[in-house]
Scaffold this motif. Structure first.
Motif, PDB file in Angstrom:
ATOM      1  N   TYR A 282      45.223  -3.041 -42.355  1.00  0.00           N
ATOM      2  CA  TYR A 282      46.515  -3.127 -43.032  1.00  0.00           C
ATOM      3  C   TYR A 282      47.530  -3.742 -42.063  1.00  0.00           C
ATOM      4  CZ  TYR A 282      48.133   1.111 -40.560  1.00  0.00           C
ATOM      5  OH  TYR A 282      48.501   2.022 -39.608  1.00  0.00           O
TER       6      TYR A 282
ATOM      7  N   LYS B 292      46.451  -3.223 -48.618  1.00  0.00           N
ATOM      8  CA  LYS B 292      46.801  -3.981 -49.822  1.00  0.00           C
ATOM      9  C   LYS B 292      45.700  -3.935 -50.867  1.00  0.00           C
ATOM     10  CE  LYS B 292      48.738  -8.439 -51.213  1.00  0.00           C
ATOM     11  NZ  LYS B 292      49.134  -9.800 -50.755  1.00  0.00           N
ATOM     12  N   SER B 293      44.450  -3.739 -50.438  1.00  0.00           N
ATOM     13  CA  SER B 293      43.333  -3.727 -51.375  1.00  0.00           C
ATOM     14  C   SER B 293      43.473  -2.612 -52.404  1.00  0.00           C
ATOM     15  CB  SER B 293      42.010  -3.581 -50.614  1.00  0.00           C
ATOM     16  OG  SER B 293      42.050  -2.480 -49.741  1.00  0.00           O
TER      17      SER B 293
ATOM     18  N   PHE C  12      43.536  -3.176 -56.387  1.00  0.00           N
ATOM     19  CA  PHE C  12      42.565  -2.514 -57.259  1.00  0.00           C
ATOM     20  C   PHE C  12      43.274  -1.715 -58.348  1.00  0.00           C
ATOM     21  CE2 PHE C  12      39.787   1.183 -58.178  1.00  0.00           C
ATOM     22  CZ  PHE C  12      38.756   0.482 -58.772  1.00  0.00           C
TER      23      PHE C  12
ATOM     24  N   THR D 239      36.737  -4.848 -54.290  1.00  0.00           N
ATOM     25  CA  THR D 239      38.107  -5.334 -54.082  1.00  0.00           C
ATOM     26  C   THR D 239      38.458  -5.356 -52.594  1.00  0.00           C
ATOM     27  OG1 THR D 239      38.755  -4.399 -56.223  1.00  0.00           O
ATOM     28  CG2 THR D 239      40.523  -4.958 -54.691  1.00  0.00           C
ATOM     29  N   ILE D 240      38.016  -4.333 -51.878  1.00  0.00           N
ATOM     30  CA  ILE D 240      38.271  -4.290 -50.424  1.00  0.00           C
ATOM     31  C   ILE D 240      37.623  -5.486 -49.733  1.00  0.00           C
ATOM     32  CG2 ILE D 240      37.770  -3.004 -48.307  1.00  0.00           C
ATOM     33  CD1 ILE D 240      38.056  -0.434 -49.965  1.00  0.00           C
TER      34      ILE D 240
ATOM     35  N   ASP E 125      36.836  -8.365 -51.164  1.00  0.00           N
ATOM     36  CA  ASP E 125      37.553  -9.569 -51.582  1.00  0.00           C
ATOM     37  C   ASP E 125      38.831  -9.751 -50.767  1.00  0.00           C
ATOM     38  OD1 ASP E 125      35.634 -10.110 -53.464  1.00  0.00           O
ATOM     39  OD2 ASP E 125      36.744  -9.230 -55.140  1.00  0.00           O
ATOM     40  N   ARG E 126      39.527  -8.660 -50.526  1.00  0.00           N
ATOM     41  CA  ARG E 126      40.744  -8.719 -49.713  1.00  0.00           C
ATOM     42  C   ARG E 126      40.407  -9.101 -48.274  1.00  0.00           C
ATOM     43  NH1 ARG E 126      45.646 -10.221 -48.498  1.00  0.00           N
ATOM     44  NH2 ARG E 126      46.655  -8.856 -46.976  1.00  0.00           N
ATOM     45  N   THR E 127      39.317  -8.567 -47.753  1.00  0.00           N
ATOM     46  CA  THR E 127      38.883  -8.925 -46.397  1.00  0.00           C
ATOM     47  C   THR E 127      38.549 -10.412 -46.310  1.00  0.00           C
ATOM     48  OG1 THR E 127      37.973  -6.697 -46.112  1.00  0.00           O
ATOM     49  CG2 THR E 127      37.256  -8.382 -44.556  1.00  0.00           C
TER      50      THR E 127
END
Length: 312
Positions: free
Chosen positions: A68, A98-99, A103, A127-128, A130-132
């Motif tokens: 984060y 932000k993930s 989500f 989602t985590i 994808d954010r990474t």
């Protein structure tokens, strides 16, 4: 449950309880409602695998480190607990990656796809990841821009402000810190997914098992990409240090050449500064202009020689 205080009963059919920086009273209340103990902040920070991934009281306890504040100068990692118990997902976090916000915003578009805690966790992990991946792509783009800024042509390099490359070293160090924390996060997520795939509750749900397989493959791909980006950062750091050394050597070379160029005129001047009684040139009318000409000529000859050798 967000940041609102927890009070009273909550529906039995709720499948996700998201605790954000819960107080001790809120933890006790949730423990009483779901019937299992919740890990403390100190337990979340434990790096031992047996303390981060285990099964107890028919509940699956998992902890992963998530990034984060990635847009800031100092990105951080926060340990987040994921608990599967009786078809319900409980998450405990003391930061706001932000993930989770992404989500939560996407839940309304899933049309009931997350009807169990295992499926919900699978989509959350997706989602985590994808954010990474987004963070890694942004980092790669910044490195490309930084590379173009550092490795420019010689004319542009001459217009650089003082200590330009030294300042860019700080940017490289910031990018290195981000990719290092990102790789730590991927390692923790990889261990979590492998552990999750071994659990019967996931193997029984085809969709949850498929989501875990997709996430595992994505983690492997992102790990390889992060290693490649880390290699590029190391190369950029070494190259920047090399350019700094080149610039410093060029400055030292200029002073060395200047000292050599002015050495012959100094020799001429020192000769005619001697206090001898018999120096015929001192009585010449053109003695002084000839001495100046000799000093100038003795400076020009080494300069032209250096230019011919390509040392300038």
């Amino acid at each position: 449950m967000g940041k609102e205080p927890i009070s009273g009963d909550f529906p039995e059919d709720i499948i996700w309880i998201d605790l954000i920086t819960p107080t001790l009273e809120e933890e006790h209340l949730v423990e009483a409602r779901i019937g299992i103990p919740l890990p403390t902040p100190e337990e979340l920070k434990d790096i031992e695998p047996s303390s981060r991934l285990y099964v107890e009281h028919d509940a699956i306890y998992m902890t992963a480190s998530l990034l984060y504040r990635t847009e800031s100068t100092y990105p951080l990692l926060s340990d987040v607990a994921f608990i599967l118990s009786r078809g319900r997902l409980i998450t405990i976090r003391y930061a706001e990656p932000k993930s989770f916000a992404l989500f939560s915003a996407s839940l309304l578009r899933m049309n009931g796809q997350c009807d169990t805690g295992a499926k919900l966790l699978g989509h959350l992990l997706e989602t985590i990841i994808d954010r990474t991946a987004e963070i890694l792509e942004t980092l790669a783009a910044r490195l490309d821009a930084l590379s173009i800024t550092i490795f420019v042509n010689r004319k542009a390099a001459k217009r650089r402000p003082p200590r330009f490359l030294e300042d860019k070293l700080l940017d490289i160090a910031s990018h290195h810190q981000l990719v290092s924390k990102l790789r730590d996060s991927l390692v923790s997520l990889s261990r979590l997914v492998v552990f999750l795939q071994s659990q019967p509750i996931v193997r029984r749900e085809e969709e949850a098992a498929e989501l875990c397989s997709i996430v595992a493959r994505d983690i492997q791909s992102l790990g390889e990409h992060a290693a490649f980006v880390g290699t590029n950062i190391t190369f950029m750091l070494d190259a920047s240090l090399g350019l700094i050394n080149v610039e410093q050597n060029a400055i030292i070379k200029i002073f060395s050449i200047a000292s050599v160029v002015f050495l012959p005129p100094t020799l001429v001047a020192s000769i005619y500064g001697m206090n001898f009684d018999f120096m015929p040139e001192l009585a010449w009318n053109l003695g002084y202009p000839l001495a100046l000409f000799a000093m100038l000529l003795s400076a020009i000859i080494p300069f032209l020689f250096f230019r011919w050798k390509g040392w300038l």
